[in-house]
Design an enzyme around this catalytic site. Structure first.
Site, PDB file in Angstrom:
ATOM      1  N   ARG A  17       8.979  29.224 -11.389  1.00  0.00           N
ATOM      2  CA  ARG A  17       7.510  29.199 -11.290  1.00  0.00           C
ATOM      3  C   ARG A  17       6.892  29.851 -12.525  1.00  0.00           C
ATOM      4  O   ARG A  17       5.825  29.470 -12.987  1.00  0.00           O
ATOM      5  CB  ARG A  17       7.054  29.911 -10.004  1.00  0.00           C
ATOM      6  CG  ARG A  17       5.557  30.016  -9.869  1.00  0.00           C
ATOM      7  CD  ARG A  17       5.049  30.263  -8.447  1.00  0.00           C
ATOM      8  NE  ARG A  17       5.898  31.066  -7.608  1.00  0.00           N
ATOM      9  CZ  ARG A  17       6.016  32.405  -7.670  1.00  0.00           C
ATOM     10  NH1 ARG A  17       5.343  33.091  -8.570  1.00  0.00           N
ATOM     11  NH2 ARG A  17       6.810  33.049  -6.843  1.00  0.00           N
ATOM     12  N   TYR A  77     -15.469  12.410 -13.382  1.00  0.00           N
ATOM     13  CA  TYR A  77     -14.447  11.884 -12.460  1.00  0.00           C
ATOM     14  C   TYR A  77     -14.738  12.469 -11.078  1.00  0.00           C
ATOM     15  O   TYR A  77     -14.811  13.691 -10.921  1.00  0.00           O
ATOM     16  CB  TYR A  77     -13.055  12.268 -12.969  1.00  0.00           C
ATOM     17  CG  TYR A  77     -11.943  11.980 -11.995  1.00  0.00           C
ATOM     18  CD1 TYR A  77     -11.774  10.705 -11.464  1.00  0.00           C
ATOM     19  CD2 TYR A  77     -11.070  12.976 -11.590  1.00  0.00           C
ATOM     20  CE1 TYR A  77     -10.755  10.446 -10.554  1.00  0.00           C
ATOM     21  CE2 TYR A  77     -10.046  12.722 -10.693  1.00  0.00           C
ATOM     22  CZ  TYR A  77      -9.900  11.454 -10.176  1.00  0.00           C
ATOM     23  OH  TYR A  77      -8.904  11.201  -9.273  1.00  0.00           O
ATOM     24  N   ASP A  89     -11.990  16.534 -21.347  1.00  0.00           N
ATOM     25  CA  ASP A  89     -10.942  15.784 -20.642  1.00  0.00           C
ATOM     26  C   ASP A  89     -10.545  14.631 -21.561  1.00  0.00           C
ATOM     27  O   ASP A  89     -11.286  13.671 -21.729  1.00  0.00           O
ATOM     28  CB  ASP A  89     -11.510  15.278 -19.303  1.00  0.00           C
ATOM     29  CG  ASP A  89     -10.469  14.554 -18.456  1.00  0.00           C
ATOM     30  OD1 ASP A  89      -9.472  14.072 -19.023  1.00  0.00           O
ATOM     31  OD2 ASP A  89     -10.667  14.462 -17.237  1.00  0.00           O
ATOM     32  N   LYS A 135      -1.329   9.882 -16.591  1.00  0.00           N
ATOM     33  CA  LYS A 135      -1.802   8.612 -17.156  1.00  0.00           C
ATOM     34  C   LYS A 135      -0.980   8.234 -18.399  1.00  0.00           C
ATOM     35  O   LYS A 135       0.179   7.911 -18.277  1.00  0.00           O
ATOM     36  CB  LYS A 135      -3.298   8.697 -17.453  1.00  0.00           C
ATOM     37  CG  LYS A 135      -4.120   9.357 -16.349  1.00  0.00           C
ATOM     38  CD  LYS A 135      -4.063   8.635 -15.021  1.00  0.00           C
ATOM     39  CE  LYS A 135      -4.952   9.350 -13.998  1.00  0.00           C
ATOM     40  NZ  LYS A 135      -4.786   8.902 -12.649  1.00  0.00           N
TER      41      LYS A 135
END
Ligand code: PLP
Length: 378
Positions: free
Chosen positions: A51, A103, A175, A200
């Site tokens: 982590r 978004y 972004d 993406k």
């Protein structure tokens, strides 16, 4: 293994990591959640517990920082987890400017989590510098831009907004999911933070979720965002990091080809009488084509939207008639997708009823154009 050890001990100890000097050409996937200390008690590279840090994640973070020309990048389990960390790094009472066509899931995150937590939000048209400047307040800590915007492909002039942000002592986050660093590098244009949904174009094959935050400079704020990885634990799995790293190896060839195909498809669709309007920054008809030329020097992206002549029903019928565009959400992968955005965004959305969003893949442009020709004629 010593014969004196029992079967179960041998089964566990004999399979521990051995071939550390194998020198593989490609990066192995480090699934280990925990790392052995050196004899003096120290750890190498912060590899303590997965982590906190993991070799596949560190490699991906260093690669993304390098490609965006930032000093540090931090990866998360999804784009939304990365965005969550960016807002969580702010303080209750801070004000954030966001695009009015952001978004839609980011807006939902702000409305459902961060406004109750204490962030103040103003929605502005991020293509309008005057509106942005008027909306900046004493307590504005962050301006968020998404350019080209989703799904109306409006542009934000990053260089101009970064000057405003600096003058008012706040940060500009961009972004950069849609253009990817192949087509646009916001940190070079003056932004302070870049965010990616690596789901993406970085991943590029619709098979892995991920997110990244890149900083131009480290600061107390960037440190708070980094701490979200180990405190909140929304980190990507080693295999996911490995998949995104592999996607990055072909990022530039994919994005450049997809962008060239999108330009040709947009030009064809603009000339088709069944189409009311094409939204694509590469077309001279786009109201901000000059900004696109300045800040996206290598191409205008592989995303476009079309307004079909007719209503929502006609737009949906056309999307169903396409054979080479899968009707699905998401974007940025090798296969072309089409989506009626209003159906996804819900009745509150300002997206026109007749808008179809297209993500152009790596298929031959002639085939994609013929597919649209057939669907529009049908
Ligand atoms: N930003 C943009 C522009 C997006 O299109 C998306 C997802 O569609 C996200 C952020 C969120 O990323 P993820 O789906 O990886 O959480």
């Amino acid at each position: 293994m010593s014969d004196s050890l029992k079967f179960s001990t041998r089964a566990v100890r004999a399979t521990q990591h051995r071939f550390k000097d194998a020198h593989p050409v490609t990066t192995p996937i480090y699934l280990s959640t925990t790392y052995e200390r050196n004899t003096d008690g120290s750890y190498n590279h912060d590899f303590i517990y997965s982590r906190v840090e993991n070799p596949n994640r560190l490699l991906l973070e260093q690669t993304i920082a390098d490609l965006e020309q930032g000093v540090a990048a931090y990866c998360f389990a999804s784009g939304m987890a990365a965005i969550h960390a960016i807002f969580q790094g702010l303080r209750p009472g801070d004000h954030v400017l966001i695009p009015d066509d952001i978004y839609y899931n980011i807006y939902a995150l702000l409305k459902e989590v961060f406004i109750p937590w204490g962030l103040e939000i103003s929605l502005v048209d991020m293509s309008d510098l005057e509106q942005i400047e008027k909306a900046i307040q004493e307590n504005t800590a962050l301006i968020w831009a998404e350019t080209p915007s989703n799904p109306q492909l409006k542009l934000t002039d990053i260089a101009a907004v970064s000057k405003l942000a600096k003058a008012h002592n706040c940060l500009l986050a961009v972004d950069n999911t849609w253009p990817s660093p192949v087509l646009m590098q916001p940190l070079q244009l003056g932004a302070d933070i870049v965010m990616h949904s690596t789901t993406k174009y970085f991943g590029g094959h619709s098979d892995v979720l991920g997110g990244a935050v890149v900083f131009k400079e480290t600061s107390d704020y960037s440190e708070r965002v980094r701490r979200m990885q180990s405190l909140a634990g929304g980190v990507p799995a080693p295999f996911d990091c490995w998949l995104v790293s592999r996607g990055i190896q072909t990022l530039s060839v994919r994005v450049l080809t997809q962008s060239q195909t999108a330009m040709k498809l947009a030009t064809y669709l603009e000339g088709n009488s069944a189409i009311e309007h094409v939204l694509y920054p590469g077309l001279t008809s786009h109201p901000q084509h000059d900004i696109a030329q300045a800040q996206m020097p290598n191409g205008f992206g592989a995303m476009l939207s079309v307004l079909i002549k007719g209503d929502a029903e006609r737009a949906i019928a056309i999307s169903n008639a396409l054979q080479l565009f899968t009707t699905a959400t998401s974007l940025g992968a090798v296969e072309s997708l089409v989506e009626h955005r209003k159906s996804v965004e819900g009745p509150e959305s300002a997206t026109p009823d007749n808008l179809l969003r297209i993500s152009v893949g790596l298929e031959a442009v002639e085939d994609l154009i013929r597919d649209w020709e057939n669907a529009l004629g049908a």
